[in-house]
Write a protein that holds these residues in place. Structure first.
Motif, PDB file in Angstrom:
ATOM      1  N   HIS A   1       7.952   2.248  -8.662  1.00 36.52           N
ATOM      2  CA  HIS A   1       7.370   1.075  -9.010  1.00 36.52           C
ATOM      3  C   HIS A   1       6.131   0.910  -8.207  1.00 36.52           C
ATOM      4  CE1 HIS A   1       6.592  -2.910 -11.019  1.00 36.52           C
ATOM      5  NE2 HIS A   1       6.469  -3.014  -9.926  1.00 36.52           N
ATOM      6  N   LEU A   2       4.819   0.843  -8.411  1.00 33.29           N
ATOM      7  CA  LEU A   2       3.835   0.529  -7.386  1.00 33.29           C
ATOM      8  C   LEU A   2       3.282  -0.840  -7.796  1.00 33.29           C
ATOM      9  CD1 LEU A   2       1.928   3.876  -7.196  1.00 33.29           C
ATOM     10  CD2 LEU A   2       3.450   3.002  -5.692  1.00 33.29           C
ATOM     11  N   ARG A   3       3.232  -1.740  -6.849  1.00 34.68           N
ATOM     12  CA  ARG A   3       2.795  -3.004  -6.984  1.00 34.68           C
ATOM     13  C   ARG A   3       1.892  -3.482  -5.900  1.00 34.68           C
ATOM     14  NH1 ARG A   3       6.866  -7.951  -7.407  1.00 34.68           N
ATOM     15  NH2 ARG A   3       5.998  -8.654  -5.110  1.00 34.68           N
ATOM     16  N   GLY A   4       0.697  -4.036  -6.310  1.00 31.41           N
ATOM     17  CA  GLY A   4       0.044  -4.638  -5.235  1.00 31.41           C
ATOM     18  C   GLY A   4      -1.429  -5.008  -5.839  1.00 31.41           C
ATOM     19  N   PRO A   5      -1.940  -5.810  -4.771  1.00 35.70           N
ATOM     20  CA  PRO A   5      -3.445  -6.448  -5.451  1.00 35.70           C
ATOM     21  C   PRO A   5      -4.493  -5.265  -5.594  1.00 35.70           C
ATOM     22  CG  PRO A   5      -3.185  -6.715  -3.162  1.00 35.70           C
ATOM     23  CD  PRO A   5      -1.910  -6.188  -3.452  1.00 35.70           C
ATOM     24  N   ALA A   6      -5.336  -5.694  -6.324  1.00 33.63           N
ATOM     25  CA  ALA A   6      -6.627  -4.849  -6.564  1.00 33.63           C
ATOM     26  C   ALA A   6      -7.214  -4.266  -5.444  1.00 33.63           C
ATOM     27  CB  ALA A   6      -7.688  -5.518  -7.415  1.00 33.63           C
ATOM     28  N   GLY A   7      -7.262  -3.063  -5.191  1.00 32.03           N
ATOM     29  CA  GLY A   7      -7.931  -2.242  -4.048  1.00 32.03           C
ATOM     30  C   GLY A   7      -6.868  -1.975  -3.147  1.00 32.03           C
ATOM     31  N   SER A   8      -5.791  -2.060  -3.318  1.00 36.87           N
ATOM     32  CA  SER A   8      -4.782  -1.847  -2.311  1.00 36.87           C
ATOM     33  C   SER A   8      -4.233  -0.371  -2.265  1.00 36.87           C
ATOM     34  CB  SER A   8      -3.565  -2.765  -2.365  1.00 36.87           C
ATOM     35  OG  SER A   8      -2.941  -2.461  -3.680  1.00 36.87           O
ATOM     36  N   GLY A   9      -4.881   0.554  -3.154  1.00 38.35           N
ATOM     37  CA  GLY A   9      -4.636   2.130  -2.926  1.00 38.35           C
ATOM     38  C   GLY A   9      -3.845   2.662  -4.092  1.00 38.35           C
ATOM     39  N   LYS A  10      -3.214   1.696  -4.980  1.00 39.71           N
ATOM     40  CA  LYS A  10      -2.327   2.251  -6.051  1.00 39.71           C
ATOM     41  C   LYS A  10      -2.791   3.636  -6.629  1.00 39.71           C
ATOM     42  CE  LYS A  10      -2.412  -1.610  -8.087  1.00 39.71           C
ATOM     43  NZ  LYS A  10      -3.274  -2.403  -7.139  1.00 39.71           N
ATOM     44  N   SER A  11      -4.058   3.418  -7.174  1.00 37.95           N
ATOM     45  CA  SER A  11      -4.459   4.525  -7.933  1.00 37.95           C
ATOM     46  C   SER A  11      -4.566   5.768  -6.952  1.00 37.95           C
ATOM     47  CB  SER A  11      -5.848   4.161  -8.809  1.00 37.95           C
ATOM     48  OG  SER A  11      -5.823   3.293  -9.482  1.00 37.95           O
ATOM     49  N   THR A  12      -4.960   5.373  -5.637  1.00 35.83           N
ATOM     50  CA  THR A  12      -5.261   6.522  -4.745  1.00 35.83           C
ATOM     51  C   THR A  12      -3.917   7.269  -4.355  1.00 35.83           C
ATOM     52  OG1 THR A  12      -7.205   5.627  -3.719  1.00 35.83           O
ATOM     53  CG2 THR A  12      -6.022   7.360  -2.520  1.00 35.83           C
ATOM     54  N   LEU A  13      -2.840   6.620  -4.523  1.00 39.94           N
ATOM     55  CA  LEU A  13      -1.386   6.949  -4.189  1.00 39.94           C
ATOM     56  C   LEU A  13      -0.840   7.637  -5.290  1.00 39.94           C
ATOM     57  CD1 LEU A  13       0.891   7.074  -2.603  1.00 39.94           C
ATOM     58  CD2 LEU A  13       1.789   4.835  -3.624  1.00 39.94           C
ATOM     59  N   VAL A  14      -1.399   7.477  -6.584  1.00 38.49           N
ATOM     60  CA  VAL A  14      -0.875   8.263  -7.547  1.00 38.49           C
ATOM     61  C   VAL A  14      -1.650   9.471  -7.882  1.00 38.49           C
ATOM     62  CG1 VAL A  14      -0.945   8.341 -10.138  1.00 38.49           C
ATOM     63  CG2 VAL A  14      -0.202   6.101  -8.877  1.00 38.49           C
ATOM     64  N   ARG A  15      -2.960   9.383  -7.557  1.00 37.16           N
ATOM     65  CA  ARG A  15      -3.854  10.593  -7.471  1.00 37.16           C
ATOM     66  C   ARG A  15      -3.186  11.539  -6.506  1.00 37.16           C
ATOM     67  NH1 ARG A  15      -8.458   6.732  -8.046  1.00 37.16           N
ATOM     68  NH2 ARG A  15      -8.900   6.508 -10.208  1.00 37.16           N
ATOM     69  N   TRP A  16      -3.112  11.176  -5.377  1.00 39.17           N
ATOM     70  CA  TRP A  16      -2.662  12.349  -4.230  1.00 39.17           C
ATOM     71  C   TRP A  16      -1.570  13.045  -4.364  1.00 39.17           C
ATOM     72  CZ3 TRP A  16       1.701  13.323  -1.396  1.00 39.17           C
ATOM     73  CH2 TRP A  16       1.558  14.042  -0.335  1.00 39.17           C
ATOM     74  N   PRO A  17      -0.535  13.062  -5.012  1.00 39.87           N
ATOM     75  CA  PRO A  17       0.611  13.925  -5.612  1.00 39.87           C
ATOM     76  C   PRO A  17       0.413  14.772  -6.821  1.00 39.87           C
ATOM     77  CG  PRO A  17       1.416  11.612  -5.988  1.00 39.87           C
ATOM     78  CD  PRO A  17       0.274  11.410  -5.096  1.00 39.87           C
ATOM     79  N   ALA A  18      -0.697  14.058  -7.678  1.00 38.71           N
ATOM     80  CA  ALA A  18      -0.962  14.742  -8.815  1.00 38.71           C
ATOM     81  C   ALA A  18      -2.086  16.000  -8.246  1.00 38.71           C
ATOM     82  CB  ALA A  18      -1.761  13.829  -9.748  1.00 38.71           C
ATOM     83  N   LEU A  19      -2.811  15.722  -7.429  1.00 37.33           N
ATOM     84  CA  LEU A  19      -3.863  16.783  -6.966  1.00 37.33           C
ATOM     85  C   LEU A  19      -3.138  17.839  -6.445  1.00 37.33           C
ATOM     86  CD1 LEU A  19      -6.664  17.637  -6.472  1.00 37.33           C
ATOM     87  CD2 LEU A  19      -6.875  16.122  -4.577  1.00 37.33           C
ATOM     88  N   ASN A  20      -2.178  17.486  -5.206  1.00 36.90           N
ATOM     89  CA  ASN A  20      -1.365  18.378  -4.359  1.00 36.90           C
ATOM     90  C   ASN A  20      -0.500  19.127  -5.207  1.00 36.90           C
ATOM     91  OD1 ASN A  20      -2.414  18.337  -1.452  1.00 36.90           O
ATOM     92  ND2 ASN A  20      -2.388  16.076  -2.070  1.00 36.90           N
ATOM     93  N   ALA A  21       0.143  18.615  -6.218  1.00 33.75           N
ATOM     94  CA  ALA A  21       0.938  19.304  -7.187  1.00 33.75           C
ATOM     95  C   ALA A  21       0.160  20.364  -7.987  1.00 33.75           C
ATOM     96  CB  ALA A  21       1.532  18.533  -8.257  1.00 33.75           C
ATOM     97  N   ALA A  22      -0.901  20.124  -8.455  1.00 41.11           N
ATOM     98  CA  ALA A  22      -1.920  20.977  -9.079  1.00 41.11           C
ATOM     99  C   ALA A  22      -2.359  22.019  -8.148  1.00 41.11           C
ATOM    100  CB  ALA A  22      -2.981  20.287  -9.469  1.00 41.11           C
ATOM    101  N   ARG A  23      -2.130  21.802  -6.952  1.00 44.00           N
ATOM    102  CA  ARG A  23      -2.811  22.792  -5.933  1.00 44.00           C
ATOM    103  C   ARG A  23      -1.516  23.598  -5.557  1.00 44.00           C
ATOM    104  NH1 ARG A  23      -6.561  18.929  -1.989  1.00 44.00           N
ATOM    105  NH2 ARG A  23      -8.505  19.356  -3.333  1.00 44.00           N
ATOM    106  N   GLY A  24      -0.361  23.009  -5.742  1.00 40.05           N
ATOM    107  CA  GLY A  24       0.711  23.698  -5.183  1.00 40.05           C
ATOM    108  C   GLY A  24       1.067  23.689  -3.635  1.00 40.05           C
TER     109      GLY A  24
END
Length: 62
Positions: A24-47
């Motif tokens: 569960h990710l919770r935080g104010p706008a601009g705190s990096g929630k979307s960036t945190l979700v993108r990081w494992p997705a990008l790295n999983a795609a790259r392996g």
């Protein structure tokens, strides 16, 4: 508001995600929630995820 929780621990993304299938990710706008979700997705795609998240390297993010 805006102050860190004094009881909260700082952990790496790998530590936070390892061994769990839900997060569960919770935080104010601009705190990096979307960036945190993108990081494992990008790295999983790259392996390129670390051994702690090695099983995720076989996943296809969408």
């Amino acid at each position: 508001m805006g102050l860190p929780d004094p009881g909260a621990a700082t952990v790496s993304v790998e530590q936070a995600l390892a061994g769990t299938d839900r997060l569960h990710l919770r935080g104010p706008a601009g705190s990096g929630k979307s960036t945190l979700v993108r990081w494992p997705a990008l790295n999983a795609a790259r392996g390129t995820l670390s051994p702690e998240l090695g099983d995720w390297n076989r996943c296809v993010p969408f």
